[in-house]
Design an enzyme around this catalytic site. Sequence first.
Site, mmCIF file in Angstrom:
data_model
loop_
_atom_site.group_PDB
_atom_site.id
_atom_site.type_symbol
_atom_site.label_atom_id
_atom_site.label_comp_id
_atom_site.label_asym_id
_atom_site.label_seq_id
_atom_site.Cartn_x
_atom_site.Cartn_y
_atom_site.Cartn_z
ATOM 1 N N ARG A 1 4.247 4.963 -1.638
ATOM 2 C CA ARG A 1 5.167 5.242 -1.263
ATOM 3 C C ARG A 1 5.572 4.706 -0.289
ATOM 4 O O ARG A 1 6.586 3.403 -0.596
ATOM 5 C CB ARG A 1 3.260 5.876 -0.601
ATOM 6 N N ASP B 1 13.022 8.973 6.435
ATOM 7 C CA ASP B 1 12.320 9.078 4.760
ATOM 8 C C ASP B 1 13.587 10.124 5.062
ATOM 9 O O ASP B 1 13.930 10.638 4.026
ATOM 10 C CB ASP B 1 11.154 10.074 4.981
ATOM 11 N N LYS C 1 7.949 9.359 9.877
ATOM 12 C CA LYS C 1 5.890 9.392 9.872
ATOM 13 C C LYS C 1 5.741 10.201 10.816
ATOM 14 O O LYS C 1 6.296 9.999 11.859
ATOM 15 C CB LYS C 1 4.974 8.937 9.179
#
Length: 367
Positions: free
Chosen positions: A57, A246, A258
């Site tokens: 991840r 991200d 996040k």
Amino acid sequence: MNVTLRGRTEHFRTVAFDAQKNSVLLIEQRLLPHEFKIIGTKDFRETARAISDMIVRGAGAIGATAAYGLAQGARAFRGGDLKKFSAHVDLVFKTLAAARPTAVDPVNAMNDVRREMACGETVAEKQSLALAAAEEFANEDARHCEEIGRHGAKLIRNGMKILTHCNAGWLAFVDTGSATAPMYAAQAQGKNFHVFCDETRPRSQGATLTAWELAQQKISHQIIADNAAGHLMQRGEIDLVIVGSDRVLGRTGEVANKIGTYTKAVLAARHKIPFYVAIPCSTIDWKMKRGDDIPIEERHENEVLGAWGINTRGQREYLRVANPTSSARNPGFDVTPAELITGIITPAGIFKTSEVWKRRRKLGFVD
Ligand code: MRU
């Protein structure tokens, strides 16, 4: 980065490739910090599952995994029919792109690989170009993180207390990390500082992964509950915030990261604490025009309703915490508006969010 296990120190990359076995090698991150294990995927579908199940991840790491996964899928094709090969590569691309929707790095990485593959004339040539391009993406990711460290270390002064959220460390990339890169570089320069790791519920990447990384690198740190940061800011106990991302919109400077990042940015602005976002170029989305259009992954409610940990027998176990008859909502990411961000730490330097579009050539924009 270096990992010390039972007194032995070895350098690892988060993602690698075994060309002989045509297998993507990944650190099984769900087991950390309790167990360090490398797994190999047998085909591109298993690689896609490793991304969606979060064996691997973090934006850069899933970017490199998708690049290798595309090469893995391309190399598994048998025969010389270019039309069939192209249809097969499309399927591999779509499968890997669908594994997780919010980070843009997997799509950017696979586009790089496809661009290189287009230079080959035969299936065999395209297969070998695919692997070379995936290796190049992984190497570039590692180089970019080093550069982020070089630029970002200037922000860290002796005695500072730094807050970070989730894990944008080397486990979220191929090596070194984005948000942690300035910390590792500052440590190498002999600076002393302390890091607060937000626990980062529901999956606790801060408490498990960032804390493990910092402990491995012997950086002074403490884990805090997600709700503690405002209190520490109010008491003057946080001087700087560095997070990863991200997806950063190149046109607007909005930052997807996040869940909980937006809350921290609002708090930092309220307390006039500098808030930086560290990213390699593969995290920039040059096309999307509005933060509202960023696909926000909704994950299974069980992540919120309970937690994974190690029981007294050393086994990994899920425990239900919440009221048994309640359900949960679990958005994995949020979007922070550009005006709350002091600067973006990139491999090409530190820029205001309003400068990103102007500096697009330097930041890897291709028409
Ligand atoms: O759900 P994850 O763990 O893949 O989330 C990604 C992250 O770790 C964070 O959002 C991080 O800050 C950015 S990824 C470098």
